[in-house]
Design an enzyme around this catalytic site. Structure first.
Site, mmCIF file in Angstrom:
data_model
loop_
_atom_site.group_PDB
_atom_site.id
_atom_site.type_symbol
_atom_site.label_atom_id
_atom_site.label_comp_id
_atom_site.label_asym_id
_atom_site.label_seq_id
_atom_site.Cartn_x
_atom_site.Cartn_y
_atom_site.Cartn_z
ATOM 1 N N GLU A 28 55.501 88.748 54.543
ATOM 2 C CA GLU A 28 55.766 87.399 55.051
ATOM 3 C C GLU A 28 56.138 86.400 53.953
ATOM 4 O O GLU A 28 56.669 85.340 54.245
ATOM 5 C CB GLU A 28 54.555 86.888 55.851
ATOM 6 C CG GLU A 28 53.287 86.584 55.042
ATOM 7 C CD GLU A 28 52.419 87.814 54.758
ATOM 8 O OE1 GLU A 28 52.962 88.933 54.764
ATOM 9 O OE2 GLU A 28 51.210 87.647 54.510
ATOM 10 N N GLY A 44 43.254 88.525 54.605
ATOM 11 C CA GLY A 44 42.063 87.691 54.677
ATOM 12 C C GLY A 44 41.300 87.759 53.373
ATOM 13 O O GLY A 44 41.518 88.660 52.564
ATOM 14 N N ASP A 50 58.472 64.246 64.530
ATOM 15 C CA ASP A 50 57.878 64.788 65.748
ATOM 16 C C ASP A 50 58.085 63.874 66.963
ATOM 17 O O ASP A 50 58.544 64.331 68.007
ATOM 18 C CB ASP A 50 56.380 65.079 65.538
ATOM 19 C CG ASP A 50 56.155 66.043 64.384
ATOM 20 O OD1 ASP A 50 57.111 66.770 64.041
ATOM 21 O OD2 ASP A 50 55.045 66.065 63.821
ATOM 22 N N CYS A 94 47.692 93.828 54.422
ATOM 23 C CA CYS A 94 46.637 93.626 53.432
ATOM 24 C C CYS A 94 45.250 93.846 54.052
ATOM 25 O O CYS A 94 44.929 94.961 54.438
ATOM 26 C CB CYS A 94 46.787 92.255 52.782
ATOM 27 S SG CYS A 94 45.860 92.111 51.258
ATOM 28 N N TYR A 95 44.428 92.815 54.205
ATOM 29 C CA TYR A 95 43.113 93.003 54.825
ATOM 30 C C TYR A 95 43.255 93.656 56.200
ATOM 31 O O TYR A 95 42.448 94.495 56.593
ATOM 32 C CB TYR A 95 42.392 91.648 54.963
ATOM 33 C CG TYR A 95 40.977 91.770 55.501
ATOM 34 C CD1 TYR A 95 39.912 91.950 54.629
ATOM 35 C CD2 TYR A 95 40.714 91.725 56.867
ATOM 36 C CE1 TYR A 95 38.620 92.077 55.115
ATOM 37 C CE2 TYR A 95 39.425 91.851 57.363
ATOM 38 C CZ TYR A 95 38.377 92.023 56.476
ATOM 39 O OH TYR A 95 37.105 92.150 56.953
ATOM 40 N N LYS A 137 56.844 73.159 62.420
ATOM 41 C CA LYS A 137 57.678 72.031 61.984
ATOM 42 C C LYS A 137 59.152 72.436 61.834
ATOM 43 O O LYS A 137 60.048 71.699 62.221
ATOM 44 C CB LYS A 137 57.153 71.519 60.643
ATOM 45 C CG LYS A 137 57.672 70.165 60.248
ATOM 46 C CD LYS A 137 56.835 69.101 60.899
ATOM 47 C CE LYS A 137 57.249 67.722 60.500
ATOM 48 N NZ LYS A 137 56.326 66.727 61.068
ATOM 49 N N HIS A 178 52.613 91.873 51.044
ATOM 50 C CA HIS A 178 52.816 90.768 52.000
ATOM 51 C C HIS A 178 54.299 90.599 52.351
ATOM 52 O O HIS A 178 55.025 89.927 51.627
ATOM 53 C CB HIS A 178 52.269 89.464 51.413
ATOM 54 C CG HIS A 178 50.774 89.450 51.350
ATOM 55 N ND1 HIS A 178 49.996 89.032 52.398
ATOM 56 C CD2 HIS A 178 49.921 89.867 50.387
ATOM 57 C CE1 HIS A 178 48.719 89.157 52.084
ATOM 58 N NE2 HIS A 178 48.647 89.669 50.864
#
Ligand code: XMP
Length: 526
Positions: A178, A58, A234, A85-86, A382, A176
């Site tokens: 991710e 964050g 979609d 992290c945060y 997505k 991170h």
């Protein structure tokens, strides 16, 4: 099999621009998870009953008292918690450790070495003297461990780059995992989700489809459902899914607004028609509405982009509503809402990464029509929608199609729209896309299209000088469509496209290539 939502993780959002990435990576490991803001309602956490919790990064600092904190209920659950992290900093601070702001921000690649043994850090490949690459982006850092914790990894800039309390299964990483820059970040998240939180990994395309089918059947029973099919990813995936779930209880309405790309209607009809695998297996009813004249009359005299958008959006609603109410006994409206739309509308106002969606083309339709909503993609990102589309047998060319705005060519013809401009633009655009596909460049750019500029430019045809309109080509590379850079297409390629357009499309004698970045330019020209 148990329900595919039972073994799930909770991701608490502290406003990082990477929060959705965490969720996507966890889903890629086959584990269902949901993102919720840190200030979620009391009681939600216990009710949600996750098998583990991940705390996002964050933009704030825990060295100030009024910034976001981890809800106490998370720690009371007794399930594994991973702070990133945060998330790590607030975990440390709340459990009695210390966090300090450092003068220097650490940003970019860092080499990490393991400290105390840890399965989580071992998953990264950092074992013994062997280091591994991670991605850092922080100012603050943990300077004193909370009681019960050990240091499990260190970098030159962050002596406490990872920590854990093995007894309570609490983990923190300063880097991170991710982002793809962290070499084995996905392995770390997989170890956390699958091994430490004991989730079996049954969040797979086949299971998602089966689950969605069951839920749609339970929701609508024998009722009829209507869907606006645009040919975009979609709505096409919703159509394929519903066709499988409820067969001929579904009617798709395809509105030709006169602002579609070349052959678009034929392509959609072919993708779902009797010739396609889908059409044979699943009886899909598509009602094509020829509303070109109605749209053009509503657009006459309008040259302001927002007025044009509103006119196109409102006319779509009018046409769709009229056609849908002409069908017998329709009780439900299906929509291709996807998970990022859901997260955006529920996001905490605290996070700086909060983005306000500005394009709501058909907002208001469900309210006006008094129909129940069927949104089978509400939980999906997505990339998951695309995987499901492929699984359902939709063609790759449709599943990986570039985004196309709701107002279509309406925002690619600058100023007032004339049907003959749309005709010219359609041909020029088709040549550009066709050449991109032939040169294997289509999948390398995020979005590409032609724009019609109704300004007069001189050209020489034979011996005569003629004043004709201009076509601009736009191709961009982007991850999130919030920022973008112009695609560096080979010069020879652009020249070939320009020559073809000038030779094959009457009324165009000049083609230009747009090299502007977003910001400050936008992707579309209007
Ligand atoms: P801009 O032009 O804002 O575009 O950089 C970002 C992305 O949004 C698409 N876009 C729209 N999509 N209705 C839509 O459904 C609209 O009015 C609209 N305007 C822009 C654009 O194509 C790009 O993918």
């Amino acid at each position: 099999m148990h329900n595919i939502h039972d073994q799930r993780l909770l991701i608490i959002d502290f406003g990082s621009q990477y929060t959705q990435l965490i969720a996507r990576r966890v889903r890629e490991c086959g584990v269902y998870c949901e993102i919720h803001p840190f200030d979620l309602p009391e009681g939600f956490i216990t009710e949600f009953a996750p098998r583990g919790v991940i705390l996002s990064g964050g933009p704030e600092t825990v060295t100030e008292g009024s910034t976001p904190r981890l809800p106490q209920a998370v720690l009371e659950l007794g399930v594994p918690v991973l702070g990133i992290c945060y998330g790590m900093q607030t975990l440390a601070e709340q459990l009695g450790g210390q966090v300090q702001s450092s003068e220097q921000r650490e940003f970019g690649h860092a080499s990490i070495l393991a400290a105390e043994p840890s399965t989580l850090i071992a998953a990264l490949g950092a074992v013994g003297d062997k280091d591994t690459d991670v991605w850092m982006s922080h100012g603050d850092k943990v300077t004193q461990l909370p009681p019960g914790f050990v240091v499990t990894a260190a970098t030159a800039g962050a002596p406490i780059a990872a920590m854990e309390d093995p007894q309570r299964h609490l983990y923190g990483v300063q880097f991170h995992p991710e982002v793809t820059h962290t070499a084995a970040g996905e392995a770390l998240l997989k170890t956390f989700a699958r091994d430490i939180c004991a989730c079996e990994g049954d969040w797979t395309p086949a299971n998602i489809i089966e689950d969605a089918i069951e839920r749609v059947r339970a929701q609508v029973g024998d009722d009829h459902v209507v869907l606006g099919l645009s040919g975009g990813v979609d709505s096409s995936v919703v159509a394929a899914l519903l066709a499988r779930a409820i067969g001929n209880q579904l009617t798709c309405i395809f509105v030709d607004n006169g602002l579609l790309r070349l052959n678009e209607r034929d392509e959609v009809e072919a993708a779902f028609g009797p010739e396609s695998g889908i059409g044979n297996a699943l009886p899909l009813k598509i009602k094509t509405v020829h509303a070109e004249a109605e749209f053009m009359s509503k657009l006459a005299g309008l040259d302001d982009p927002e007025d044009k958008r509103k006119a196109i959006g409102n006319t779509f609603i009018d046409v769709f509503e009229r056609e849908a109410s002409a069908l017998d006994g329709v009780k439900w409206l299906a929509q291709g809402t996807i998970y990022p739309d859901v997260i955006e509308s529920a996001a905490s106002k605290f996070g700086k990464a909060h983005v306000i969606k500005s394009h709501h083309n058909v907002g208001g339709l469900p309210e006006r029509m008094a129909l129940g909503l069927v949104e089978p993609l509400r939980e999906l990102f997505k990339d998951e929608v695309r995987q499901i589309g492929l699984h359902l047998g939709l063609p790759r060319s449709l599943v990986f199609r570039h985004p196309f705005p709701g107002p279509g060519l309406g925002v690619r013809i600058l100023g007032e729209i004339q049907p003959e401009y749309a005709q010219v633009l359609r041909q020029a655009d088709a040549i550009f896309i066709d050449e991109l596909r032939t040169a294997d460049l289509y999948d390398q750019v995020s979005q590409a299209f032609a724009v019609y500029l109704p300004v007069k430019s001189v050209g020489v045809v034979g011996d005569a000088r003629r004043y004709e309109h201009v076509i601009a080509l736009r191709a961009v590379e982007t991850i999130d469509f919030m920022t973008a850079r112009s695609a560096r297409l080979p010069y020879e390629f652009i020249e070939r496209v320009a020559n073809r357009i000038i030779n094959e499309v009457a009324a165009v004698s000049r083609v230009v290539y747009d090299v502007s970045s977003k910001p400050p330019a936008t992707i579309e020209w209007e």
